[in-house]
Design a protein around this motif. Structure first.
Motif, PDB file in Angstrom:
ATOM      1  N   GLY A  54     -19.159  21.310  19.398  1.00 13.50           N
ATOM      2  CA  GLY A  54     -19.882  22.565  19.268  1.00 13.50           C
ATOM      3  C   GLY A  54     -19.763  23.223  17.907  1.00 13.50           C
ATOM      4  N   GLU A  55     -18.988  22.638  16.993  1.00 13.89           N
ATOM      5  CA  GLU A  55     -18.817  23.207  15.664  1.00 13.89           C
ATOM      6  C   GLU A  55     -19.413  22.247  14.637  1.00 13.89           C
ATOM      7  OE1 GLU A  55     -14.657  24.031  15.042  1.00 13.89           O
ATOM      8  OE2 GLU A  55     -14.491  25.078  16.962  1.00 13.89           O
ATOM      9  N   PRO A  56     -20.109  22.772  13.623  1.00  8.89           N
ATOM     10  CA  PRO A  56     -20.699  21.890  12.609  1.00  8.89           C
ATOM     11  C   PRO A  56     -19.627  21.084  11.876  1.00  8.89           C
ATOM     12  CG  PRO A  56     -21.465  24.151  12.330  1.00  8.89           C
ATOM     13  CD  PRO A  56     -20.389  24.172  13.359  1.00  8.89           C
ATOM     14  N   THR A  57     -19.878  19.807  11.725  1.00 14.74           N
ATOM     15  CA  THR A  57     -18.976  18.902  11.014  1.00 14.74           C
ATOM     16  C   THR A  57     -19.744  18.285   9.861  1.00 14.74           C
ATOM     17  OG1 THR A  57     -17.759  18.365  13.025  1.00 14.74           O
ATOM     18  CG2 THR A  57     -17.631  16.770  11.247  1.00 14.74           C
ATOM     19  N   GLN A  58     -19.176  18.345   8.668  1.00 12.77           N
ATOM     20  CA  GLN A  58     -19.799  17.684   7.511  1.00 12.77           C
ATOM     21  C   GLN A  58     -19.235  16.275   7.422  1.00 12.77           C
ATOM     22  OE1 GLN A  58     -22.270  18.674   5.381  1.00 12.77           O
ATOM     23  NE2 GLN A  58     -22.143  16.660   4.483  1.00 12.77           N
ATOM     24  N   ALA A  59     -20.082  15.276   7.556  1.00  9.15           N
ATOM     25  CA  ALA A  59     -19.674  13.875   7.440  1.00  9.15           C
ATOM     26  C   ALA A  59     -20.238  13.323   6.138  1.00  9.15           C
ATOM     27  CB  ALA A  59     -20.212  13.066   8.616  1.00  9.15           C
ATOM     28  N   TRP A  60     -19.434  12.529   5.455  1.00  7.26           N
ATOM     29  CA  TRP A  60     -19.948  11.845   4.273  1.00  7.26           C
ATOM     30  C   TRP A  60     -19.413  10.424   4.218  1.00  7.26           C
ATOM     31  CZ3 TRP A  60     -15.964  10.530   1.067  1.00  7.26           C
ATOM     32  CH2 TRP A  60     -14.859  11.372   0.974  1.00  7.26           C
ATOM     33  N   PHE A  61     -20.218   9.567   3.598  1.00  9.54           N
ATOM     34  CA  PHE A  61     -19.918   8.142   3.512  1.00  9.54           C
ATOM     35  C   PHE A  61     -19.851   7.733   2.047  1.00  9.54           C
ATOM     36  CE2 PHE A  61     -22.147   8.997   7.399  1.00  9.54           C
ATOM     37  CZ  PHE A  61     -21.465   8.273   8.360  1.00  9.54           C
ATOM     38  N   ALA A  62     -18.680   7.327   1.598  1.00 10.55           N
ATOM     39  CA  ALA A  62     -18.528   6.821   0.235  1.00 10.55           C
ATOM     40  C   ALA A  62     -18.882   5.337   0.273  1.00 10.55           C
ATOM     41  CB  ALA A  62     -17.103   7.021  -0.257  1.00 10.55           C
ATOM     42  N   LEU A  63     -20.125   5.029  -0.081  1.00 14.92           N
ATOM     43  CA  LEU A  63     -20.616   3.646  -0.079  1.00 14.92           C
ATOM     44  C   LEU A  63     -20.272   2.976  -1.399  1.00 14.92           C
ATOM     45  CD1 LEU A  63     -24.217   4.022   1.400  1.00 14.92           C
ATOM     46  CD2 LEU A  63     -22.238   2.983   2.508  1.00 14.92           C
ATOM     47  N   THR A  64     -19.724   1.772  -1.307  1.00 14.02           N
ATOM     48  CA  THR A  64     -19.406   1.022  -2.528  1.00 14.02           C
ATOM     49  C   THR A  64     -19.766  -0.443  -2.351  1.00 14.02           C
ATOM     50  OG1 THR A  64     -17.139   0.690  -1.780  1.00 14.02           O
ATOM     51  CG2 THR A  64     -17.517   2.535  -3.270  1.00 14.02           C
ATOM     52  N   ARG A  65     -20.137  -1.055  -3.476  1.00 16.60           N
ATOM     53  CA  ARG A  65     -20.357  -2.507  -3.514  1.00 16.60           C
ATOM     54  C   ARG A  65     -19.039  -3.185  -3.803  1.00 16.60           C
ATOM     55  NH1 ARG A  65     -25.814  -1.634  -5.831  1.00 16.60           N
ATOM     56  NH2 ARG A  65     -24.884  -0.828  -7.698  1.00 16.60           N
ATOM     57  N   LYS A  66     -18.990  -4.498  -3.610  1.00 19.47           N
ATOM     58  CA  LYS A  66     -17.812  -5.263  -4.021  1.00 19.47           C
ATOM     59  C   LYS A  66     -17.534  -4.970  -5.481  1.00 19.47           C
ATOM     60  CE  LYS A  66     -17.536  -9.318  -1.089  1.00 19.47           C
ATOM     61  NZ  LYS A  66     -17.747 -10.737  -0.954  1.00 19.47           N
ATOM     62  N   GLY A  67     -16.296  -4.723  -5.799  1.00 26.71           N
ATOM     63  CA  GLY A  67     -15.937  -4.367  -7.157  1.00 26.71           C
ATOM     64  C   GLY A  67     -15.767  -2.872  -7.343  1.00 26.71           C
ATOM     65  N   GLY A  68     -16.184  -2.075  -6.332  1.00 24.36           N
ATOM     66  CA  GLY A  68     -15.942  -0.646  -6.369  1.00 24.36           C
ATOM     67  C   GLY A  68     -17.059   0.221  -6.913  1.00 24.36           C
ATOM     68  N   THR A  70     -20.051   2.572  -6.862  1.00 25.02           N
ATOM     69  CA  THR A  70     -20.596   3.488  -5.852  1.00 25.02           C
ATOM     70  C   THR A  70     -22.089   3.260  -5.653  1.00 25.02           C
ATOM     71  OG1 THR A  70     -18.963   5.146  -6.469  1.00 25.02           O
ATOM     72  CG2 THR A  70     -20.847   5.925  -5.242  1.00 25.02           C
ATOM     73  N   ILE A  71     -22.516   3.378  -4.380  1.00 33.95           N
ATOM     74  CA  ILE A  71     -23.939   3.301  -4.044  1.00 33.95           C
ATOM     75  C   ILE A  71     -24.375   4.711  -3.647  1.00 33.95           C
ATOM     76  CG2 ILE A  71     -25.687   2.316  -2.524  1.00 33.95           C
ATOM     77  CD1 ILE A  71     -23.743  -0.038  -2.031  1.00 33.95           C
ATOM     78  N   PRO A  72     -25.126   5.402  -4.515  1.00 36.89           N
ATOM     79  CA  PRO A  72     -25.603   6.740  -4.143  1.00 36.89           C
ATOM     80  C   PRO A  72     -26.741   6.635  -3.121  1.00 36.89           C
ATOM     81  CG  PRO A  72     -26.336   6.170  -6.355  1.00 36.89           C
ATOM     82  CD  PRO A  72     -25.484   5.039  -5.882  1.00 36.89           C
ATOM     83  N   LEU A  73     -27.009   7.737  -2.440  1.00 33.12           N
ATOM     84  CA  LEU A  73     -28.072   7.761  -1.433  1.00 33.12           C
ATOM     85  C   LEU A  73     -29.423   7.402  -2.046  1.00 33.12           C
ATOM     86  CD1 LEU A  73     -28.883   8.312   1.491  1.00 33.12           C
ATOM     87  CD2 LEU A  73     -29.128  10.725   0.899  1.00 33.12           C
ATOM     88  N   ALA A  74     -29.635   7.735  -3.310  1.00 31.26           N
ATOM     89  CA  ALA A  74     -30.906   7.429  -3.976  1.00 31.26           C
ATOM     90  C   ALA A  74     -31.162   5.924  -4.059  1.00 31.26           C
ATOM     91  CB  ALA A  74     -30.920   8.031  -5.380  1.00 31.26           C
ATOM     92  N   GLN A  75     -30.107   5.101  -4.007  1.00 32.89           N
ATOM     93  CA  GLN A  75     -30.261   3.645  -4.075  1.00 32.89           C
ATOM     94  C   GLN A  75     -30.239   2.983  -2.701  1.00 32.89           C
ATOM     95  OE1 GLN A  75     -27.282   1.992  -6.665  1.00 32.89           O
ATOM     96  NE2 GLN A  75     -27.976   3.162  -8.439  1.00 32.89           N
ATOM     97  N   CYS A  76     -30.181   3.793  -1.635  1.00 29.48           N
ATOM     98  CA  CYS A  76     -30.044   3.228  -0.292  1.00 29.48           C
ATOM     99  C   CYS A  76     -31.031   3.882   0.669  1.00 29.48           C
ATOM    100  CB  CYS A  76     -28.614   3.460   0.211  1.00 29.48           C
ATOM    101  SG  CYS A  76     -28.305   2.786   1.846  1.00 29.48           S
ATOM    102  N   ASN A  77     -31.782   3.057   1.372  1.00 32.20           N
ATOM    103  CA  ASN A  77     -32.598   3.547   2.480  1.00 32.20           C
ATOM    104  C   ASN A  77     -31.678   3.535   3.703  1.00 32.20           C
ATOM    105  OD1 ASN A  77     -34.976   3.825   0.975  1.00 32.20           O
ATOM    106  ND2 ASN A  77     -35.427   1.646   1.206  1.00 32.20           N
TER     107      ASN A  77
END
Length: 199
Positions: A54-68, A70-77
């Motif tokens: 019942g309380e808002p939760t902020q979830a985030w996903f740190a996406l990374t390729r092999k080697g570390g 970062t994959i930003p949301l702009a590069q991912c559908n």
């Protein structure tokens, strides 16, 4: 051959492991990590990886390729779906929050979403993604299990005659209720340790 000193050490080790296991029962959760193909993701839920119903939760996903890298949301559908557990594969998602780019810790523009879990229980968050134009990683399907605690409860509503203000009470576990069992286990551990040293 005298096995008594070895047995003493094993007993102390066993007691230490038991104490650690018992004192870590209370959820002290770290970020959850999943890997699929050449993509890994770290899930974090605010506040403190301890979402409440019942309380808002902020979830985030740190996406990374092999080697570390970062994959930003702009590069991912990417698409996020939330299921109440247990669920069947053909069951529709309970929630499909829209993903927004967020800045969290050292990451910029990573996928994030505001989620309000309807009730306490276990949920599965499924993050699916394909590379956007110009990105190069394999499509992925990552599944995270999340335990949601009870939220703020209106356990009693009392009307104050003087000000006509409703008062809310919340149920939380006091810090001392967590600390006392932990300190007791540490004390027991040291008493047993001293007795085994004297023997």
């Amino acid at each position: 051959m005298n096995y008594y000193p070895i047995k003493k050490k094993l007993n102390v080790l066993l007691l230490f492991c038991l104490a650690i296991a018992i004192t870590t029962i209370h959820p002290v959760l770290a970020h959850k990590v999943q890997v699929a193909a050449d993509v890994g993701a770290t899930l974090h839920l605010e506040p403190n990886d301890n979402p409440r119903a019942g309380e808002p939760t902020q979830a985030w996903f740190a996406l990374t390729r092999k080697g570390g890298q970062t994959i930003p949301l702009a590069q991912c559908n990417c698409r996020l779906a939330v299921y109440a557990e247990p669920h069947t594969p053909s069951e529709p998602a309970l929630l499909e929050p829209s993903l927004q780019p967020v800045a969290a810790e050292r990451f910029q523009g990573i996928p994030g979403a505001a989620i309000t879990f309807p009730k306490p229980g276990i949920y599965q968050l499924q993050l699916n993604g394909k590379p956007a134009k110009g990105a190069s990683f394999k499509p992925f399907n990552l599944k995270f299990e999340v335990t949601v605690a009870a939220g703020t409860a209106n356990t009693q509503s009392v009307q104050n005659v003087n000000s006509n203000v409703a008062q809310e009470t919340t149920s939380t576990l006091p810090v001392w209720a967590i600390a006392i069992p932990g300190l007791a286990l540490i004390g027991i551990f040291f008493v047993v340790l001293q007795k085994t040293r004297r023997s």
